[in-house]
Write a protein that holds these residues in place. Structure first.
Motif, PDB file in Angstrom:
ATOM      1  N   LEU A 121      -1.047   5.082 -12.934  1.00 46.78           N
ATOM      2  CA  LEU A 121       0.163   5.351 -12.163  1.00 46.78           C
ATOM      3  C   LEU A 121      -0.206   5.880 -10.787  1.00 46.78           C
ATOM      4  O   LEU A 121      -1.290   6.442 -10.587  1.00 46.78           O
ATOM      5  CB  LEU A 121       1.036   6.395 -12.877  1.00 46.78           C
ATOM      6  CG  LEU A 121       1.414   6.128 -14.340  1.00 46.78           C
ATOM      7  CD1 LEU A 121       2.183   7.313 -14.904  1.00 46.78           C
ATOM      8  CD2 LEU A 121       2.236   4.853 -14.456  1.00 46.78           C
ATOM      9  N   ILE A 122       0.705   5.708  -9.854  1.00 44.49           N
ATOM     10  CA  ILE A 122       0.517   6.220  -8.503  1.00 44.49           C
ATOM     11  C   ILE A 122       1.809   6.903  -8.065  1.00 44.49           C
ATOM     12  O   ILE A 122       2.897   6.475  -8.457  1.00 44.49           O
ATOM     13  CB  ILE A 122       0.124   5.062  -7.554  1.00 44.49           C
ATOM     14  CG1 ILE A 122      -0.396   5.584  -6.229  1.00 44.49           C
ATOM     15  CG2 ILE A 122       1.262   4.098  -7.351  1.00 44.49           C
ATOM     16  CD1 ILE A 122      -1.027   4.507  -5.364  1.00 44.49           C
TER      17      ILE A 122
ATOM     18  N   ASP B  78       6.978  11.323  -1.972  1.00 45.66           N
ATOM     19  CA  ASP B  78       8.164  11.997  -2.504  1.00 45.66           C
ATOM     20  C   ASP B  78       8.069  12.239  -4.003  1.00 45.66           C
ATOM     21  O   ASP B  78       9.030  12.721  -4.615  1.00 45.66           O
ATOM     22  CB  ASP B  78       9.413  11.158  -2.200  1.00 45.66           C
ATOM     23  CG  ASP B  78       9.672  11.046  -0.707  1.00 45.66           C
ATOM     24  OD1 ASP B  78       9.462  12.053   0.008  1.00 45.66           O
ATOM     25  OD2 ASP B  78      10.072   9.954  -0.251  1.00 45.66           O
ATOM     26  N   GLY B  79       6.918  11.891  -4.601  1.00 42.55           N
ATOM     27  CA  GLY B  79       6.720  12.141  -6.017  1.00 42.55           C
ATOM     28  C   GLY B  79       7.205  11.038  -6.938  1.00 42.55           C
ATOM     29  O   GLY B  79       7.135  11.191  -8.163  1.00 42.55           O
ATOM     30  N   ARG B  80       7.699   9.913  -6.385  1.00 38.79           N
ATOM     31  CA  ARG B  80       8.117   8.804  -7.239  1.00 38.79           C
ATOM     32  C   ARG B  80       6.889   8.139  -7.859  1.00 38.79           C
ATOM     33  O   ARG B  80       5.873   7.937  -7.172  1.00 38.79           O
ATOM     34  CB  ARG B  80       8.923   7.775  -6.449  1.00 38.79           C
ATOM     35  CG  ARG B  80      10.327   8.226  -6.093  1.00 38.79           C
ATOM     36  CD  ARG B  80      11.106   7.097  -5.423  1.00 38.79           C
ATOM     37  NE  ARG B  80      10.541   6.805  -4.110  1.00 38.79           N
ATOM     38  CZ  ARG B  80      11.013   7.311  -2.972  1.00 38.79           C
ATOM     39  NH1 ARG B  80      12.038   8.145  -2.994  1.00 38.79           N
ATOM     40  NH2 ARG B  80      10.451   6.989  -1.819  1.00 38.79           N
TER      41      ARG B  80
ATOM     42  N   THR C  75      -9.232   4.976  -6.127  1.00 32.04           N
ATOM     43  CA  THR C  75      -9.578   6.256  -6.761  1.00 32.04           C
ATOM     44  C   THR C  75     -10.177   6.038  -8.143  1.00 32.04           C
ATOM     45  O   THR C  75      -9.795   6.689  -9.116  1.00 32.04           O
ATOM     46  CB  THR C  75      -8.331   7.154  -6.853  1.00 32.04           C
ATOM     47  OG1 THR C  75      -7.246   6.397  -7.407  1.00 32.04           O
ATOM     48  CG2 THR C  75      -7.927   7.676  -5.488  1.00 32.04           C
ATOM     49  N   ASN C  76     -11.134   5.124  -8.248  1.00 32.68           N
ATOM     50  CA  ASN C  76     -11.794   4.857  -9.526  1.00 32.68           C
ATOM     51  C   ASN C  76     -12.898   5.873  -9.778  1.00 32.68           C
ATOM     52  O   ASN C  76     -13.675   6.204  -8.876  1.00 32.68           O
ATOM     53  CB  ASN C  76     -12.409   3.454  -9.538  1.00 32.68           C
ATOM     54  CG  ASN C  76     -11.396   2.373  -9.235  1.00 32.68           C
ATOM     55  OD1 ASN C  76     -11.096   2.115  -8.079  1.00 32.68           O
ATOM     56  ND2 ASN C  76     -10.860   1.754 -10.268  1.00 32.68           N
ATOM     57  N   VAL C  77     -13.009   6.351 -11.019  1.00 34.80           N
ATOM     58  CA  VAL C  77     -14.109   7.240 -11.395  1.00 34.80           C
ATOM     59  C   VAL C  77     -15.440   6.541 -11.170  1.00 34.80           C
ATOM     60  O   VAL C  77     -16.423   7.152 -10.748  1.00 34.80           O
ATOM     61  CB  VAL C  77     -13.956   7.707 -12.860  1.00 34.80           C
ATOM     62  CG1 VAL C  77     -15.207   8.445 -13.331  1.00 34.80           C
ATOM     63  CG2 VAL C  77     -12.737   8.621 -12.997  1.00 34.80           C
ATOM     64  N   ALA C  78     -15.495   5.225 -11.437  1.00 30.28           N
ATOM     65  CA  ALA C  78     -16.722   4.460 -11.223  1.00 30.28           C
ATOM     66  C   ALA C  78     -17.151   4.465  -9.762  1.00 30.28           C
ATOM     67  O   ALA C  78     -18.310   4.197  -9.450  1.00 30.28           O
ATOM     68  CB  ALA C  78     -16.541   3.022 -11.718  1.00 30.28           C
ATOM     69  N   ARG C  79     -16.208   4.773  -8.854  1.00 33.43           N
ATOM     70  CA  ARG C  79     -16.520   4.852  -7.432  1.00 33.43           C
ATOM     71  C   ARG C  79     -16.687   6.286  -6.957  1.00 33.43           C
ATOM     72  O   ARG C  79     -16.684   6.563  -5.754  1.00 33.43           O
ATOM     73  CB  ARG C  79     -15.425   4.156  -6.616  1.00 33.43           C
ATOM     74  CG  ARG C  79     -15.423   2.656  -6.793  1.00 33.43           C
ATOM     75  CD  ARG C  79     -14.373   2.000  -5.920  1.00 33.43           C
ATOM     76  NE  ARG C  79     -14.518   0.545  -5.972  1.00 33.43           N
ATOM     77  CZ  ARG C  79     -15.317  -0.160  -5.189  1.00 33.43           C
ATOM     78  NH1 ARG C  79     -16.040   0.450  -4.279  1.00 33.43           N
ATOM     79  NH2 ARG C  79     -15.403  -1.458  -5.303  1.00 33.43           N
TER      80      ARG C  79
ATOM     81  N   LEU D 186       0.858  -1.180   0.000  1.00 27.09           N
ATOM     82  CA  LEU D 186       0.000   0.000   0.000  1.00 27.09           C
ATOM     83  C   LEU D 186       0.894   1.230   0.000  1.00 27.09           C
ATOM     84  O   LEU D 186       1.551   1.531   0.993  1.00 27.09           O
ATOM     85  CB  LEU D 186      -0.918   0.009   1.223  1.00 27.09           C
ATOM     86  CG  LEU D 186      -1.857   1.220   1.344  1.00 27.09           C
ATOM     87  CD1 LEU D 186      -2.883   1.235   0.214  1.00 27.09           C
ATOM     88  CD2 LEU D 186      -2.545   1.228   2.697  1.00 27.09           C
ATOM     89  N   ILE D 187       0.943   1.912  -1.139  1.00 24.95           N
ATOM     90  CA  ILE D 187       1.788   3.093  -1.272  1.00 24.95           C
ATOM     91  C   ILE D 187       1.157   4.262  -0.522  1.00 24.95           C
ATOM     92  O   ILE D 187      -0.032   4.557  -0.702  1.00 24.95           O
ATOM     93  CB  ILE D 187       1.974   3.466  -2.758  1.00 24.95           C
ATOM     94  CG1 ILE D 187       2.656   2.316  -3.524  1.00 24.95           C
ATOM     95  CG2 ILE D 187       2.771   4.761  -2.900  1.00 24.95           C
ATOM     96  CD1 ILE D 187       4.088   2.076  -3.153  1.00 24.95           C
ATOM     97  N   ASP D 188       1.946   4.934   0.305  1.00 26.17           N
ATOM     98  CA  ASP D 188       1.483   6.157   0.963  1.00 26.17           C
ATOM     99  C   ASP D 188       1.475   7.263  -0.082  1.00 26.17           C
ATOM    100  O   ASP D 188       2.525   7.695  -0.547  1.00 26.17           O
ATOM    101  CB  ASP D 188       2.425   6.504   2.119  1.00 26.17           C
ATOM    102  CG  ASP D 188       1.969   7.740   2.878  1.00 26.17           C
ATOM    103  OD1 ASP D 188       0.777   8.102   2.779  1.00 26.17           O
ATOM    104  OD2 ASP D 188       2.812   8.364   3.560  1.00 26.17           O
ATOM    105  N   LYS D 189       0.294   7.711  -0.468  1.00 31.36           N
ATOM    106  CA  LYS D 189       0.143   8.595  -1.619  1.00 31.36           C
ATOM    107  C   LYS D 189      -0.757   9.768  -1.274  1.00 31.36           C
ATOM    108  O   LYS D 189      -1.488   9.736  -0.274  1.00 31.36           O
ATOM    109  CB  LYS D 189      -0.466   7.818  -2.791  1.00 31.36           C
ATOM    110  CG  LYS D 189      -1.897   7.325  -2.543  1.00 31.36           C
ATOM    111  CD  LYS D 189      -2.466   6.593  -3.730  1.00 31.36           C
ATOM    112  CE  LYS D 189      -3.888   6.096  -3.478  1.00 31.36           C
ATOM    113  NZ  LYS D 189      -4.865   7.188  -3.336  1.00 31.36           N
ATOM    114  N   PRO D 190      -0.727  10.806  -2.108  1.00 35.44           N
ATOM    115  CA  PRO D 190      -1.768  11.826  -2.002  1.00 35.44           C
ATOM    116  C   PRO D 190      -3.123  11.197  -2.317  1.00 35.44           C
ATOM    117  O   PRO D 190      -3.200  10.052  -2.782  1.00 35.44           O
ATOM    118  CB  PRO D 190      -1.368  12.855  -3.077  1.00 35.44           C
ATOM    119  CG  PRO D 190       0.043  12.545  -3.434  1.00 35.44           C
ATOM    120  CD  PRO D 190       0.239  11.093  -3.180  1.00 35.44           C
ATOM    121  N   ASP D 191      -4.198  11.927  -2.106  1.00 34.62           N
ATOM    122  CA  ASP D 191      -5.547  11.383  -2.357  1.00 34.62           C
ATOM    123  C   ASP D 191      -5.870  11.383  -3.844  1.00 34.62           C
ATOM    124  O   ASP D 191      -6.853  11.969  -4.299  1.00 34.62           O
ATOM    125  CB  ASP D 191      -6.592  12.196  -1.585  1.00 34.62           C
ATOM    126  CG  ASP D 191      -6.479  11.994  -0.089  1.00 34.62           C
ATOM    127  OD1 ASP D 191      -5.933  10.950   0.327  1.00 34.62           O
ATOM    128  OD2 ASP D 191      -6.931  12.877   0.658  1.00 34.62           O
TER     129      ASP D 191
END
Length: 284
Positions: free
Chosen positions: A238-239, A243-245, A201-205, A171-176
């Motif tokens: 992509l996610i 740190d932007g990776r 973060t699916n559009v369908a959801r 589970l990548i710690d990511k922005p929302d």
């Protein structure tokens, strides 16, 4: 454009399919709409279409329809090999790993019985996903052994043998948000953020769509990913970590693009680009 018509495979005509069919009508391109639920072919198959665009929501029906059509010499977009590779998360991960492309840390367990120990070794939190599926269905975040036991118990009751294969990802710690990039052949048409406080973060959801600027890194990674999958019309997901990776999550062989249109409006003509690519593959 003499000779055979094009064909569009789709059992459900959604917003995207309506836009593609409208573009074909606008250009006066002869085509047939093939509902895969009524698809019948005798063997050996005979070539009846100049090219076929797959927009079927059932991966199984689309895959086998394209296998049959290709056996008749019909170009399919996307090809059956691309559908098979993109449609199985483990096969996708194996190919991305083989190419050295960045993806979240991943593991696979071939039985639910061995999965709990493997999950604990992998470390919490971990994401468990079905090998085949879309829109985030049957995916879950596991944060502790109790949740792991509950999820594995539910999966063990599912009838498909594929649900007994446990696919795990970090589970990548990511922005929302995550990023959907639309690739047509060797061109990146554009990208958009899918924003949601939910980890899926699916559009369908219900995720909100916002424009995503194209950077050199994003374009390069998206094109390398699309080529690894065999090319065609692809949605590369992509996610970013904190740190932007960038990491490649998955690749969609029947990409939805209404979220892209919500973000970009009519500034980028996605249906037109799809039809251009389809026409370029056609054998009239």
């Amino acid at each position: 454009m003499p000779g055979r018509p094009l064909a569009v495979l789709a059992s459900r005509v959604r917003v995207e399919e309506k836009l593609i069919l409208a573009e074909l009508d606008r250009r006066g391109v002869p085509y047939e709409h093939l509902d895969t639920r009524q698809f019948v072919a005798t063997l050996p198959p005979v070539q009846s279409y100049a090219a076929v665009l797959g927009r079927e929501i059932s991966q199984t029906r689309q895959l086998y329809a394209c296998r049959v059509l290709e056996a008749a010499g019909t170009p399919t977009v996307n090809t059956a090999d691309v559908i098979a590779l993109c449609g199985d998360k483990l096969l996708t991960s194996l190919e991305l790993s083989r190419r050295g492309l960045p993806t979240p840390r991943t593991a696979v367990v071939l039985s639910n019985e061995s999965a709990l120990a493997a999950i604990e070794d992998f470390g919490f939190p971990v994401v468990i996903k079905p090998l085949v599926g879309s829109w985030g269905r049957l995916a879950a975040v596991i944060r502790d052994p109790e949740t792991a036991r509950t999820v594995l118990e539910h999966r063990a009751a599912l009838s498909s043998p594929q649900h007994q294969v446990v696919y795990l990802q970090e589970l990548i710690d990511k922005p929302d948000r995550d990023i959907r990039v639309i690739v047509v052949g060797d061109e990146v048409l554009g990208a958009y953020y899918r924003c949601s406080p939910d980890w899926r973060t699916n559009v369908a959801r219900g995720a909100r769509s916002e424009p995503c600027p194209l950077t050199d890194e994003l374009v390069k990674l998206s094109l390398e990913t699309a080529r690894a999958m065999g090319g065609g019309l692809l949605g590369v997901d992509l996610i970013e970590d904190r740190d932007g990776r960038l990491y490649v999550l998955e690749v969609n062989h029947t990409m939805e693009f209404r979220g892209f249109l919500a973000a970009h409006g009519d500034r980028i003509d996605v249906p037109g680009a799809i039809v251009d690519y389809l026409l370029a593959q056609a054998v009239w």
